[in-house]
Design a protein around this motif. Structure first.
Motif, PDB file in Angstrom:
ATOM      1  N   ASN A 180       0.850  -1.248   0.021  1.00 13.04           N
ATOM      2  CA  ASN A 180      -0.101   0.021  -0.208  1.00 13.04           C
ATOM      3  C   ASN A 180       0.764   1.155  -0.001  1.00 13.04           C
ATOM      4  N   ASP A 184       0.703   4.036  -2.982  1.00 12.70           N
ATOM      5  CA  ASP A 184       0.579   5.378  -2.374  1.00 12.70           C
ATOM      6  C   ASP A 184       1.754   6.284  -3.492  1.00 12.70           C
ATOM      7  N   LEU A 194      -7.137   7.096  -7.962  1.00 15.89           N
ATOM      8  CA  LEU A 194      -7.571   6.325  -6.881  1.00 15.89           C
ATOM      9  C   LEU A 194      -8.277   5.047  -6.903  1.00 15.89           C
ATOM     10  N   SER A 195      -9.007   5.017  -8.014  1.00 12.68           N
ATOM     11  CA  SER A 195      -9.853   3.903  -8.510  1.00 12.68           C
ATOM     12  C   SER A 195      -8.834   2.653  -8.838  1.00 12.68           C
ATOM     13  N   ARG A 197      -5.752   2.498  -7.427  1.00 12.57           N
ATOM     14  CA  ARG A 197      -5.208   2.147  -6.128  1.00 12.57           C
ATOM     15  C   ARG A 197      -6.364   1.352  -5.348  1.00 12.57           C
ATOM     16  N   TYR A 198      -7.405   1.478  -5.345  1.00 12.80           N
ATOM     17  CA  TYR A 198      -8.560   0.614  -4.771  1.00 12.80           C
ATOM     18  C   TYR A 198      -8.359  -0.739  -5.193  1.00 12.80           C
ATOM     19  N   SER A 201      -5.039  -2.528  -4.293  1.00 19.83           N
ATOM     20  CA  SER A 201      -5.186  -2.548  -2.776  1.00 19.83           C
ATOM     21  C   SER A 201      -6.116  -3.932  -2.415  1.00 19.83           C
ATOM     22  N   ASN A 202      -7.412  -3.733  -3.183  1.00 23.22           N
ATOM     23  CA  ASN A 202      -8.366  -4.635  -2.773  1.00 23.22           C
ATOM     24  C   ASN A 202      -7.842  -6.181  -3.223  1.00 23.22           C
ATOM     25  N   GLU A 205      -5.829  -7.837  -0.499  1.00 21.85           N
ATOM     26  CA  GLU A 205      -6.839  -8.177   0.365  1.00 21.85           C
ATOM     27  C   GLU A 205      -7.403  -9.293   0.167  1.00 21.85           C
TER      28      GLU A 205
END
Length: 326
Positions: A180, A184, A194-195, A197-198, A201-202, A205
């Motif tokens: 993460n 950044d 940002l989309s 990045r999400y 990141s997801n 997860e």
């Protein structure tokens, strides 16, 4: 990894080195070392001996989260490696991080014999295999060093003196933090929205259960490629250099760098003496580790090379790799 010219004051460097070596500046010569592009490196030609001076980039240079002041972890790492392995590494004579006389960190080290593997094109194929075998053997020794034994702590991640992150209790937690923080940097460089990045990141997860690395954190070099392997004309490794990107964790992430740089060939694995994990979880980890390696080249391309075309290439490659994990 190209950096903008740092316009170093050569006379000031000569004066500083002369003080450390207790000689007059006129007795020294600084000769730029052209391999390795993160630090500014020089041969220090002194009476009857050679040394190496490495000067870190300025803090204002576009750096990844783990690159800021990362030279500061090298003295301890060299000490640990010299004490516990047969890996040929330079002796650090001076480590100056005071910023008093020079607004950059620097190391003065003994000069190792040999030339970078990238500068040894006349090696035979058998000589090249012999070198990869030795690199495998040396990295196996490196990976036997654990944080509990060497540092007295059971902690994972970038836990050196540069403190780019908080040490973590498990490798899964450490890699999640590393992942993460790198995302950044990619967002800050303008390469990910940002989309994006999400999504990235997801994605981790969703797969984090595959990162249950249950062994103690191992010392990993994380930058083994042809310019950081010194060799002689007979096909022997005379040095491994540039440990500043080292991390403590799962050796499989080291292998991703070796894959990317063309080092993980059969001779390497013979020297390493241990088979690579091939389970379903291992394959998934390998893909994430390769993604971690590839994504860093986006901010590097933007911040250090001013090359948007190259950044776009790495973005497209990263998204393609990520889509394979869906």
């Amino acid at each position: 990894m190209d950096l903008p010219s740092q316009a170093l004051d050569i006379e000031k460097l000569l004066t500083l080195v002369a003080i450390h070596l207790n000689v007059e500046p006129v007795e020294l010569e600084l000769v730029p070392i052209t391999t390795g592009k993160h630090n500014s490196s020089f041969w220090v030609v002194a009476p009857h001996k050679r040394f190496v001076l490495r000067v870190a980039p300025r803090d204002s240079t576009g750096l990844l989260f783990y690159e800021r002041r990362m030279m500061r972890q090298e003295p301890l790492l060299h000490e640990l490696i010299c004490k516990n392995t047969t890996i040929p590494v330079a002796q650090i004579i001076v480590a100056n991080f005071s910023r008093v006389h020079l607004q950059q960190d620097y190391l003065l080290m003994t000069a190792l014999e040999g030339v970078p593997l990238s500068n040894a094109p006349s090696l035979s194929s058998s000589g090249h295999e012999q070198i990869l075998y030795q690199v495998g053997s040396y990295l196996r020794q490196l990976h036997e060093l654990t944080a509990p034994d060497c540092l007295g702590i059971e902690a994972y991640g970038y836990i050196g003196e540069h403190h780019p992150m908080q040490p973590q209790a498990t490798w899964a937690e450490a890699f999640c933090v590393m992942w993460n923080l790198l995302l950044d940097d990619v967002v800050a460089s303008g390469c990910y929205t940002l989309s994006d990045r999400y999504f990235m990141s997801n994605l981790l997860e969703q797969h984090l259960a595959h990162f249950d690395y249950l062994q103690s954190p191992r010392l990993l070099h994380m930058d083994v490629w042809s310019q950081n392997i010194l060799v002689d004309s007979t096909g022997h490794v005379t040095g491994l250099v540039d440990f500043d990107r080292a991390v403590w964790g799962d050796p499989e992430i080291e292998f991703a760098v070796l894959d990317y740089c063309g080092i993980s060939q059969r001779a390497f694995w013979q020297g390493y003496g241990r088979e690579r994990p091939k389970s379903t979880s291992a394959v998934i980890r390998q893909q994430f580790y390769l993604l971690y390696e590839v994504q860093k080249y986006m901010p590097i391309a933007v911040w250090r090379r001013r090359d948007q075309v190259r950044a776009l290439f790495f973005k497209q490659k990263s998204l393609a790799l990520a889509n394979n994990l869906l």
